[in-house]
Write a protein that holds these residues in place. Structure first.
Motif, mmCIF file in Angstrom:
data_model
loop_
_atom_site.group_PDB
_atom_site.id
_atom_site.type_symbol
_atom_site.label_atom_id
_atom_site.label_comp_id
_atom_site.label_asym_id
_atom_site.label_seq_id
_atom_site.Cartn_x
_atom_site.Cartn_y
_atom_site.Cartn_z
ATOM 1 N N ASP A 19 3.177 3.832 0.750
ATOM 2 C CA ASP A 19 2.050 3.007 1.211
ATOM 3 C C ASP A 19 1.903 3.100 2.724
ATOM 4 O O ASP A 19 0.788 3.200 3.250
ATOM 5 C CB ASP A 19 2.260 1.556 0.780
ATOM 6 N N ASP A 20 3.052 3.057 3.428
ATOM 7 C CA ASP A 20 2.994 3.173 4.888
ATOM 8 C C ASP A 20 2.442 4.526 5.307
ATOM 9 O O ASP A 20 1.687 4.634 6.280
ATOM 10 C CB ASP A 20 4.386 2.970 5.493
ATOM 11 N N PHE A 21 2.843 5.589 4.571
ATOM 12 C CA PHE A 21 2.344 6.927 4.897
ATOM 13 C C PHE A 21 0.833 7.000 4.707
ATOM 14 O O PHE A 21 0.112 7.537 5.553
ATOM 15 C CB PHE A 21 3.037 7.964 4.021
ATOM 16 N N ALA B 204 17.249 4.739 -1.428
ATOM 17 C CA ALA B 204 16.295 3.643 -1.394
ATOM 18 C C ALA B 204 15.964 3.150 -2.799
ATOM 19 O O ALA B 204 15.981 3.918 -3.777
ATOM 20 C CB ALA B 204 15.019 4.087 -0.682
ATOM 21 N N GLU B 205 15.636 1.883 -2.859
ATOM 22 C CA GLU B 205 15.184 1.298 -4.107
ATOM 23 C C GLU B 205 13.761 1.755 -4.410
ATOM 24 O O GLU B 205 13.027 2.176 -3.503
ATOM 25 C CB GLU B 205 15.239 -0.225 -4.012
ATOM 26 N N PRO B 206 13.371 1.700 -5.654
ATOM 27 C CA PRO B 206 12.003 2.137 -6.005
ATOM 28 C C PRO B 206 10.929 1.417 -5.209
ATOM 29 O O PRO B 206 9.937 2.039 -4.791
ATOM 30 C CB PRO B 206 11.914 1.830 -7.503
ATOM 31 N N GLN B 207 11.122 0.107 -5.009
ATOM 32 C CA GLN B 207 10.102 -0.618 -4.259
ATOM 33 C C GLN B 207 10.044 -0.177 -2.796
ATOM 34 O O GLN B 207 8.985 -0.202 -2.156
ATOM 35 C CB GLN B 207 10.329 -2.134 -4.339
ATOM 36 N N VAL B 208 11.212 0.241 -2.256
ATOM 37 C CA VAL B 208 11.226 0.731 -0.884
ATOM 38 C C VAL B 208 10.489 2.068 -0.793
ATOM 39 O O VAL B 208 9.715 2.308 0.141
ATOM 40 C CB VAL B 208 12.677 0.879 -0.386
ATOM 41 N N ARG B 209 10.739 2.944 -1.758
ATOM 42 C CA ARG B 209 10.032 4.223 -1.753
ATOM 43 C C ARG B 209 8.535 4.021 -1.897
ATOM 44 O O ARG B 209 7.739 4.735 -1.266
ATOM 45 C CB ARG B 209 10.563 5.110 -2.883
ATOM 46 N N ALA B 210 8.162 3.067 -2.731
ATOM 47 C CA ALA B 210 6.734 2.765 -2.877
ATOM 48 C C ALA B 210 6.150 2.272 -1.564
ATOM 49 O O ALA B 210 5.032 2.638 -1.185
ATOM 50 C CB ALA B 210 6.531 1.731 -3.985
#
Length: 352
Positions: A147-149, A137-143
């Motif tokens: 956030d979703d968690f 995943a891209e950094p923004q996806v991991r971020a």
């Protein structure tokens, strides 16, 4: 009128969303993506009183689980194992087994029911879609995932619904006690039974083959003789349990060949008595090498030097064979001068 009767230019154009799914069906793509239905709020989402009722229901289920676990432990302690009761429609059953089954089943069921009711009435039920992404995943996806968690943790209301949280933790903490209590049924507590055998001061050494007391002259150099304590007979109901600890082997070694001073002092005229039970997994030792004074366990090849305190010289055994102090009584028979000073057989967790 079918779609075949409509000019192609008048057919609605197929539209693709971000996932490539067709929003409008046509001849080329007859299966359209209906998308998600409109979200409908539950009563608990708009009525705090209803949410409180659900919270109390979940807490009640978790509390019942705790009480059932306590009932399980109480039944295990209080109900005799041989008590039989009549319960319709099962007939005559073990009272202990029935009580343990009911209380443990109720404990596990109410934890599950409480978790399901919590999820269905209080946790967020809004469906979300997200575009698939590469494994890395891209950094923004991991971020976004974090956030979703955090959002999910917030919507679970674990921090807000303290009554649910505390009772859930209580139920989950008590349930494992059922397994701990069941471990007690693995067998009787050994207490100090592993540290004592039938050998004691003055007990005669009996030949296993002849059943007669032994004199020093009965044991010749280079031979290996097996013995048991006086009073232990094969027809005794606990013979196997006792011989598994008290089985003895005697060997005669020239005193000048005995390496350890204590080993010599605990014997009689070069006659040494050792436990026959291997200190690895408890196999009976039976193979003797006359020239080296070594005995070999046939199970896993642990080898002990009888001339040097039966120390381990090869194999997986963890410690030497215990030696029995022996002497001769007034009638000239070999006798024990004490019990073994250390537990015989394999090591165990309480062993010093």
């Amino acid at each position: 009128m079918s779609s075949q009767d409509i000019p192609e230019e008048n057919l609605p154009a197929a539209q693709d969303d971000a996932h490539g799914a067709v929003r409008v069906a046509d001849e080329k793509n007859p299966f359209a993506d209906p998308g998600l239905p409109p979200h409908e709020h539950r009563r608990q989402d708009i009525d705090e009183r209803a949410a409180k009722r659900s919270e109390r229901t979940v807490a009640l289920l978790f509390t019942v689980s705790m009480l059932a676990t306590i009932g399980f432990i109480a039944a295990f302690v209080a109900i005799p194992v041989d008590e039989i009761v009549y319960i319709f429609p099962f007939g005559h059953v073990s009272a202990l087994n029935f009580a343990l089954g009911v209380t443990l089943g109720l404990s596990l069921f109410t934890i599950g029911a409480g978790a399901v009711h919590w999820a269905r009435t209080l946790m967020s039920d809004e469906e979300l879609t997200d575009e698939r992404h590469a494994i890395e995943a891209e950094p923004q996806v991991r971020a976004k995932v974090m956030d979703d968690f955090r959002q999910g943790a917030k919507e679970s209301q674990l921090g807000r619904r303290k009554l649910i949280r505390n009772t859930m933790f209580g139920a989950l903490a008590l349930v494992p006690l059922s397994g701990v209590v069941l471990m007690r049924e693995l067998g009787p507590l050994p207490e100090d039974k592993l540290r004592h055998t039938l050998w004691s001061k003055g007990k005669l050494i009996i030949n296993m083959n002849t059943g007669e007391p032994m004199r020093p002259s009965d044991i010749v150099t280079g031979s290996l003789t097996f013995a048991k304590p006086e009073g232990l007979e094969e027809h005794d109901h606990d013979f196997q349990n006792e011989i598994a600890k008290a089985a003895l082997m005697l060997v005669r070694i020239q005193p000048e060949d005995i390496k350890d001073k204590r080993t010599l002092e605990w014997g009689h005229e070069g006659i040494l008595a050792y436990s026959k039970i291997c200190t690895h997994v408890g196999c009976p030792i039976s193979l003797y090498e006359q020239q080296t004074h070594h005995v070999l366990c046939p199970c896993h090849q642990s080898t002990f030097d009888l001339s040097d305190g039966a120390k381990v010289i090869f194999g997986p055994a963890g410690h030497a064979l215990p030696q029995l102090r022996i002497g001769v009584n007034d009638e000239g028979y070999l006798e024990a001068l004490s019990d073994f000073e250390e537990p015989v057989g394999p090591a165990f967790w309480e062993r010093g």
